[in-house]
Design an enzyme around this catalytic site. Structure first.
Site, mmCIF file in Angstrom:
data_model
loop_
_atom_site.group_PDB
_atom_site.id
_atom_site.type_symbol
_atom_site.label_atom_id
_atom_site.label_comp_id
_atom_site.label_asym_id
_atom_site.label_seq_id
_atom_site.Cartn_x
_atom_site.Cartn_y
_atom_site.Cartn_z
ATOM 1 N N HIS A 34 -57.086 -7.099 -57.341
ATOM 2 C CA HIS A 34 -57.559 -6.687 -58.750
ATOM 3 C C HIS A 34 -56.757 -5.570 -59.187
ATOM 4 C CE1 HIS A 34 -60.851 -6.929 -55.158
ATOM 5 N NE2 HIS A 34 -60.661 -7.703 -55.777
ATOM 6 N N ASP B 295 -64.176 -2.920 -62.728
ATOM 7 C CA ASP B 295 -63.712 -4.707 -62.284
ATOM 8 C C ASP B 295 -65.370 -4.589 -61.208
ATOM 9 O OD1 ASP B 295 -63.304 -3.423 -59.694
ATOM 10 O OD2 ASP B 295 -61.648 -3.508 -60.345
ATOM 11 N N TRP C 104 -58.897 -16.075 -57.873
ATOM 12 C CA TRP C 104 -58.900 -16.780 -60.056
ATOM 13 C C TRP C 104 -57.354 -15.822 -60.560
ATOM 14 C CZ3 TRP C 104 -61.219 -20.348 -61.481
ATOM 15 C CH2 TRP C 104 -61.210 -20.589 -63.005
ATOM 16 N N ASN C 105 -56.864 -15.034 -59.577
ATOM 17 C CA ASN C 105 -55.456 -14.812 -60.372
ATOM 18 C C ASN C 105 -54.573 -15.832 -59.428
ATOM 19 O OD1 ASN C 105 -55.909 -11.750 -61.571
ATOM 20 N ND2 ASN C 105 -56.322 -11.947 -59.648
ATOM 21 N N GLU D 115 -52.771 -18.100 -62.785
ATOM 22 C CA GLU D 115 -51.018 -18.625 -62.754
ATOM 23 C C GLU D 115 -50.426 -19.711 -62.651
ATOM 24 O OE1 GLU D 115 -50.461 -15.317 -59.773
ATOM 25 O OE2 GLU D 115 -51.287 -13.557 -60.747
ATOM 26 N N ALA E 172 -64.674 -14.815 -49.605
ATOM 27 C CA ALA E 172 -65.613 -14.039 -51.184
ATOM 28 C C ALA E 172 -65.980 -15.687 -52.141
ATOM 29 C CB ALA E 172 -64.292 -13.931 -51.586
ATOM 30 N N GLN F 80 -63.807 -18.199 -53.204
ATOM 31 C CA GLN F 80 -62.817 -18.900 -53.631
ATOM 32 C C GLN F 80 -62.870 -20.621 -53.054
ATOM 33 O OE1 GLN F 80 -60.391 -17.227 -50.595
ATOM 34 N NE2 GLN F 80 -59.995 -15.881 -51.534
#
Ligand code: UDP
Length: 478
Positions: A20, A117, A374-375, A379, A394, A396
């Site tokens: 986060h 967030d 998601w990061n 990337e 989560a 994912q």
């Protein structure tokens, strides 16, 4: 006489967890470096030492942002019940709100907008109290945002169809969610707290002045259109949706060290696109049986790899969540006997944590076996690296479906063994698909990854859709 700054001042509020913190710092950097804002970032922490060590390694934000660590919150003093990770985060953030309020109240130059967030929406009340604009920075994708905004409006009958009869969950104007891809809110009917926490977040999001989201128009055109369509989402939410992604900062990771990391030096000596990077994000963990199968799968594939390993956890897929960014020395003892010796010419085993952003940007990387956070996804995408999707918790599973079925940039296997573990042959097969230059399916995945990289770069470049969306935020007085 002292000059009063006329620069816009915004406050960002980051919930615990490096997954986060990273995107929030990236957004802050973007505000300062491109638009000359003043930015204060309030960070909720569970342990100040870990938070400080996470921040210490991140050099790029230092001279740009005013980072304030709020007093640490000890979850064990708040509850003795085992809670879903979402409920844990909601509880921790709630406990930090009085400190956030005092910090804002005591600021001489008060920010004019508060951006939170996913877990920070309860702070909107503070924004209202101080007459600040209230924005959400949704750090994942539009599909999950659509589900979250829709959650308060799913009627009992459809919820039962999904949870009890395992039928797909229909979301207006968007792809439906198959039961096997659903989020934990809908897999555990008995967890009423989790359900209520999630629904409440969805309700509050609809009250925001706007939602900045880490995606871009051409990645999710259908979902973004539905979110703005008066006949689809417009029936219950008029919130402004601003897709500003992919927001992935310079390739300076948490955990990277100077001089050049050994891992990156090792990568310098490997052929182009020959190495598979394997990592399950900041908190992901596997069972002992699953770790063993993954080790064998990697070894049998005979492809080069970098594997970020963590001690096995039997009952949690996010067992390292609150211990992120810890570094460990020595060879892990939990891998199959002789694995490290047999694969020493083939790969690197990195305990706990690696400088992921630099690794994914390295030309020797040819694939990424990822938990689809998601990061991590962005990337990979911004570097045109194809994925092997291995979701853990989560949202994912939704991300993994998007990457495989909707975008075609990932391989995935759902063929579990009777003990619920993905076997070595399946793993070997996926690795070969993505890494073998002769594999036809892999060729399509690789080409598609390059296409998406181009659209991502276009979106954030001057004149691109995400560039324009961020400008709209400023023009609106934000
Ligand atoms: N990360 C890293 N090194 C690691 C594991 C993770 O630098 O060994 C970073 C990664 O680059 C990403 C973030 O931690 O920016 C993880 O975020 P993501 O959304 O992928 O997953 P989460 O950890 O939130 O599940």
């Amino acid at each position: 006489m002292a000059q009063v700054s006329t620069k816009p001042h915004v406050a960002l509020f980051a919930s615990p967890g490096i997954g986060h913190l990273i995107p929030v710092l990236q957004l802050g950097e973007r505000f300062v470096s491109r638009h000359n804002f003043v930015v204060t970032v309030f960070v909720v922490v569970t342990d100040a030492a870990t938070a400080e060590s996470q921040l210490k390694q991140q050099s790029s934000y230092k001279n740009l942002l005013n980072v304030v660590l709020l007093p640490p919150v000890d979850l064990t003093s708040l509850t003795n019940k085992p809670l879903a990770i979402l409920s844990q985060l909601v509880l921790i953030v709630r406990q930090s709100l009085p400190d956030l309020r005092s910090a804002i109240a005591s600021m001489k130059s008060r920010p004019t907008a508060l951006i939170v967030d996913l877990f920070g929406t309860e702070a909107f009340a503070i924004a209202d109290e101080f007459h600040m604009l209230k924005y959400e920075f949704f750090t994942t994708n539009a599909w999950f945002l659509a589900l979250t905004l829709y959650a308060p409006h799913v009627d009992r009958e459809h919820e039962d169809d999904h949870i009890l009869r395992h039928m797909p969950l229909h979301i207006p104007g968007c792809a439906s969610i198959l039961y096997e891809d659903t989020v934990d809110v809908y897999t555990d009917r008995n967890d009423k707290l989790l359900h209520d926490d999630y629904v409440r977040i969805g309700r509050r999001l609809a009250e925001a002045d706007g939602i900045l989201i880490n995606t871009w128009e051409s990645l999710e055109p259908k979902t973004l259109q539905a979110l703005r369509d008066p006949k689809a989402f417009g029936r219950f939410s008029q919130v402004r949706i601003l897709p500003i992604g992919p927001l992935v900062s310079g390739f300076q990771s948490f955990g990277s060290s100077q001089p050049k990391d050994d891992i990156l030096q090792w990568l310098d000596d490997q052929p182009t696109e020959s190495v598979l990077y394997v990592s399950f994000g900041s908190g992901g963990t596997l069972s002992a049986d699953q770790l063993t199968e993954l080790a064998w799968g990697l070894e049998q594939s005979q492809h080069r790899f970098i594997w970020v390993v963590r001690p096995p956890q039997e009952n949690s897929a996010c067992g390292a969540y609150f211990e992120q960014a810890k570094r460990a020395d020595g060879t892990p003892e939990y891998l199959p006997d002789g694995f490290v010796t047999r694969t020493q010419k083939l790969g690197l085993v990195v305990p706990m944590w690696a400088p992921q952003r630099e690794i994914l940007a390295h030309p020797s990387i040819g694939g990424f076996l990822s938990h689809c956070g998601w990061n991590s996804t962005l990337e990979s995408l911004i570097n045109g690296v194809p994925l092997i999707a291995w979701p853990l918790y989560a949202e994912q599973t939704m991300n993994a479906t998007m990457l495989t079925d909707q975008l075609g940039i990932a391989a995935r296997s759902r063929e579990l063994m009777p003990n619920g573990v993905l076997g070595r042959h399946e793993i070997e097969k996926m690795v070969r698909t993505v890494m073998n230059k002769e594999d036809a399916k892999g060729e399509t995945i690789r080409a598609r990854s390059q296409d998406l990289k181009r659209t991502a770069l276009l979106a954030v470049a001057e004149g691109g859709s995400s560039y324009a969306a961020l400008s709209q935020f400023y023009d609106y007085g934000y």
